[in-house]
Design an enzyme around this catalytic site. Structure first.
Site, short mmCIF file in Angstrom:
data_model
loop_
_atom_site.label_atom_id
_atom_site.label_comp_id
_atom_site.label_asym_id
_atom_site.label_seq_id
_atom_site.Cartn_x
_atom_site.Cartn_y
_atom_site.Cartn_z
N GLY A 278 0.83 -1.20 0.00
CA GLY A 278 0.00 0.00 0.00
C GLY A 278 0.86 1.25 0.00
CG MET A 280 8.85 1.03 0.65
SD MET A 280 8.93 -0.18 1.99
CE MET A 280 10.51 0.25 2.72
CD GLU A 281 8.79 1.20 5.94
OE1 GLU A 281 9.32 0.28 6.59
OE2 GLU A 281 7.76 1.05 5.26
CG HIS A 314 1.74 2.68 8.78
ND1 HIS A 314 1.25 1.71 9.63
CD2 HIS A 314 2.82 2.11 8.18
CE1 HIS A 314 1.98 0.61 9.53
NE2 HIS A 314 2.95 0.84 8.65
CD GLU A 315 4.07 3.60 4.84
OE1 GLU A 315 5.27 3.30 4.91
OE2 GLU A 315 3.16 2.76 4.96
CD GLU A 337 5.65 -2.56 8.64
OE1 GLU A 337 4.76 -1.70 8.82
OE2 GLU A 337 6.53 -2.44 7.78
#
Length: 891
Positions: A278, A280-281, A314-315, A337
């Site tokens: 979904g 990517m950090e 979140h990222e 995570e």
């Protein structure tokens, strides 16, 4: 095995690389060719040789390494050493370099030239397609998590091998070229330009990133001066403004919460048309699917807005938890995570308190519980023995259970103490790698509580407990046992933070349950006595209920005796419980019913207590459970299916009538989301009034895509309703939805349609839908969104999976998405005979990348089969269904 393979056997079949050389700095140059879909590059790696060796072993796969380019130069004597042998082992994903004599101890530089393919697998250095001025174009994108940097350049591709990165790109002059760090120089030479980037701080290889393509952007600065940009396809810049605003505010929140500022001079967030994850950090260059980053005021639903906010939070949490402080090995993935998931809800709640996001967090807990109730689950800390196993643990255990046990620990320690501990952890381990125990140690020091002892029982063993609670002789008796959806008895034991209250939230207590069972005197514990008579239904107004796991902060289930459960049903009807507790009672009862520890009759009776429910999260879960109840009744007692559907339709009439079809001025975000979910459910349960109204509005929408009759929040419901009337002899609705799909360039619209098509009850149409998913019209990342077929389509979907397996595995087999094909199609079955079919088919086809998912899916079929048999033995079910089917709220 030939002589050469035997010679290097000591390096093969190992989960990790030798640690005799430690990378310090990568000087990486890449030249992507977006027309030929190839790339070339060189990498000069400064390494520290810390032990005697004649070999250099590093990771590489799907690369062509030029043996003549490989050389090693020691800083001590400036001698150039050339290898005797250069061998690439694709199966092991390693490159072995053998030298004639031992490498000098100390710092040296390893130089390698290589070539590769810009693949279409959404991993490594790959190509994503998009349209620019009506012409189809390729962009070059990296996706290195978890172990795919090795597909772009030879490297020590493990989290613990941190180094700095100096990156240089040679690209077409007209394109935007992005990497982790800001540009320091750019030189144009004809049609090409060379872009030089600032050297990065120390980081792991999986966080290195490059994106090359045509982009627009919007930009803001944080109060600290950090430049933040959102990049997207040309013409969509305005759709990035919401995410940009969230990002700027979130960076400030995290700076305050972690007491450490964001560590890079810029943050870019890029919408990528094709992305396996979904989002990517990547450090300083976060990539997202378009659906997770872009928000269109006219065409995006409220749920899309919420998704974007949580995804960004979140990222960005990873920029601290994961990037600044990194897990030592993938066993500790949950440190990345689980924490990013939990912290993203913390930030979203501060930014959007009206969303009641911590109530919605219960969905995360539920996902974790449902997966962890399988015997084929795994511990939060899971051993990894092969790179191919890593993708499968990016699952509900690492994310959902991880976040849930963090929330449980925060609740136990208190939010202020917990925050201080996290800030200390970040400061102590900045730019380092950690294991789970490192976090527990810091929190233990901060709190004085036995955190390591408490939490080891939650992270080192799989599963979770169910607490059986019963009242006997003024004593409340507790007994813990491992909960398994199979109904079997597990042998796990946990240290459990128990919370409970009685009759009021003013009388809450807590204690640690450290043994298998314990009894508490109710009078001493709650300051007054409760008679068992008061737990009967004679005096409903008193509602002298006892609720364990207050507000569902604990990662466990509760099984109440019938007296306690009946009073909780009363409390639900009396509206005496919080939304979180109403949710928890229902979810636990459903799980106990599936595990054959509680009857379906009892579950239906409890569901009836929610007929006047209005909370979004509680109703959303009730809808989810209702779909599953409908499916199991269809398998176990098809003669009762129409009656059960009528019960479910009546169950949702109260909120449906209150909300209506048309949005109200100033209504809440949650009501906007709930309306669509309620109407979708009514359509799928066959409510003719809903289906007819949806069809009328859809017809208007086809003529006017901007009509107010079908706003974005209602479209999923309308699309599902339309598909209920589609059949081989009446294809109009299906063809119309395909036309909308083909005409829109909004990814959120496309995914809404894909998620609706397979709800059709006609198996022949479902087969067409499944074949459409494999066509070039559907992006590979989106195909899995259309796999949730109706009950009538399960058999044809299984046949389709078998018939197309070779193509499916070739296209999706190298990544995480292959697991969705298996779980979506296999898990809904409910017969042991089907298990044999599945096992026979996969007997010669199982691969490490989906072996765990296959076992879990087969276990779910066994669980469903047991559930069917249990329901078929219920003597009172027919009478119960007859009794509840006409019950509805008076409004």
């Amino acid at each position: 095995m030939d002589r050469k393979q035997k010679k290097y056997e000591q390096f093969r079949g190992k989960p990790r690389l030798p640690n005799v050389l430690l990378p310090i700095r990568y000087d990486l140059k890449l030249k992507p060719d977006l027309t030929a879909c190839k790339f070339s590059g060189t990498v000069d790696v400064s390494v520290n040789v810390v032990a005697d060796t004649r070999f250099i072993v590093l990771n590489a796969v799907e690369l062509s390494v030029d043996p003549n380019s490989v050389r090693f130069m020691s800083q001590n004597d400036s001698k150039v050493l050339e290898p005797l042998d250069v061998e690439l082992y694709e199966d092991d994903e390693i490159l072995v370099l053998e030298f004639a004599k031992s490498l000098p101890i100390g710092v040296g530089v390893l130089c390698i030239a290589f070539d590769g393919t810009l693949n279409d697998k959404m991993k490594g250095f790959y190509r994503s397609t998009y349209e620019h001025h009506g012409e189809k174009k390729n962009m070059a994108v990296t996706q290195f998590q978890s172990v795919d940097a090795r597909r772009c350049f030879p490297c020590w591709d493990e989290p613990a091998f941190k180094a700095t990165f100096k990156i240089t790109l040679e690209v077409p002059a007209e394109l935007v070229a992005l990497s982790n760090m800001p540009v320091v120089d750019e030189k144009v030479d004809g049609n090409l330009k060379t872009v030089y980037y600032l050297e990065s701080p120390i980081m792991s290889t999986y966080l290195v990133a490059v994106v090359v393509g045509f982009f627009d952007y919007v930009e803001e600065h944080t109060p600290d001066g950090t430049k933040v940009r959102v990049y997207c396809n040309v013409g969509k810049a305005n759709q990035g403004k919401f995410a940009l605003d969230v990002a700027v505010k979130t960076l400030g929140l995290y700076k305050e919460y972690f007491a450490v500022p964001y560590s890079l001079p810029k943050l870019d967030m890029v919408a990528i048309p094709d992305l396996a994850f979904g989002a990517m950090e990547n450090y300083g260059l976060v990539t997202y699917r378009e659906i997770a980053l872009l928000y269109d005021e006219k065409n995006s639903a409220a749920a899309n807005r919420q998704m974007v906010a949580i995804a960004v939070a979140h990222e960005l949490a990873h920029q601290w938890f994961g990037n600044l402080v990194t897990m030592e090995w993938w066993t500790h993935l949950w440190l990345n995570e689980g924490f990013a998931t939990w912290v993203s809800y913390l930030a979203t709640d501060i930014l959007f308190p009206e969303w009641k996001i911590w109530t919605q967090f219960l969905d995360h807990i539920t996902e974790g519980l449902r997966l962890d109730g399988l015997a084929e689950s795994h511990p939060i800390e899971v051993e990894i023995n092969h790179a191919g196993e890593i993708d499968e643990i990016f699952d509900a255990i690492s994310y959902r259970k991880g976040a849930s046990v963090i929330r449980m620990l925060q609740s136990y320690l208190g939010p202020e103490c917990f925050q201080r501990g996290l800030a200390s952890y970040i400061k102590r381990f900045t730019c380092s790698n950690t294991k789970t125990e490192d976090l527990w140690t810091v929190l233990e020091e901060e709190s004085g509580e036995p955190v390591n002892k408490l939490m080891s029982s939650w992270t080192k063993q799989k599963g979770f407990p169910v607490i059986s609670a019963k009242l006997k002789d003024q004593k409340l008796e507790f007994e813990q046992s491992q909960f398994l959806l199979s109904g079997s008895h597990g042998d796990g034991q946990w240290i459990i933070p128990i919370t409970l209250c009685c009759g009021s939230y003013d009388a809450c207590r807590n204690f640690l349950l450290q043994t298998k069972s314990e009894a508490r005197n109710i009078k001493e514990y709650l300051s007054y006595s409760i008679s068992e008579d008061s737990l009967s239904d004679k005096n409903r107004s008193t509602c002298a209920w006892i609720k364990l796991n207050v507000d569902q902060t604990g990662f466990y289930r509760v099984k109440y005796d019938e007296g306690l459960l009946s009073r909780l049903r009363c409390a639900i009807e009396c509206k005496g419980l919080s939304a979180t507790d109403r949710y928890g009672i229902l979810e636990d009862s459903y799980a106990l019913c599936m595990a054959c520890k509680q009857s379906l009759t009892s579950l239906l009776t409890l569901m009836g207590a929610y007929k006047e429910e209005l909370d979004y999260t509680v109703l959303s879960n009730l809808i989810s459970l209702s779909y599953k109840v409908e499916k199991i009744v269809a398998d176990a007692a098809p003669e009762l299916l129409d009656c059960v559907k009528l019960f479910l339709i009546n169950l949702f009439q109260y909120p449906a009538v209150r909300l209506g079809w048309d949005p109200k001025q100033g209504e809440s975000h949650l009501d906007s989301m709930l309306r669509g979910e309620i109407l979708t459910a009514l359509a799928l349960f066959g409510h003719d009034v809903t289906i007819n109204e949806a069809s009328k509005r859809f017809t208007t929408f086809l003529d006017d895509r901007n009509t107010s009759l079908l706003p974005p929040d209602l479209r999923r419901a309308a699309y599902a309703a339309v598909m209920q009337n589609v059949s081989t002899s009446n294809r109009v609705g299906y063809e119309s939805l395909l036309r909308v799909y083909r005409e829109t360039d909004l990814s959120q619209e496309k995914t809404r349609i894909l998620g609706s098509l397979a709800s059709c009850p006609d198996p022949n149409i479902i087969l067409e839908v499944l074949n459409f998913l494999l066509s070039s019209e559907v992006r590979n990342q989106d195909a899995v969104l259309g796999l949730a077929v109706s009950g009538e389509g399960c058999e044809i979907a299984w046949k389709w999976l078998k018939d197309n397996w070779d193509h499916i595995y070739k296209t999706w087999g190298s990544g995480r998405l292959i697991t969705r094909f298996i779980s979506s199609i296999v898990s809904p079955f409910s017969s042991d005979m089907k298990v044999k079919e599945v096992e026979e088919f996969f007997a010669t086809r199982t691969k490490p990348s989906f072996a765990r998912t296959l076992k879990q899916s087969i276990e779910r079929v066994h669980i469903n089969a047991n559930w069917v048999q249990s329901i078929q033995k219920e003597k009172d079910l027919v009478a119960a269904v007859e009794e509840v089917k006409h019950k509805r709220s008076v409004f």
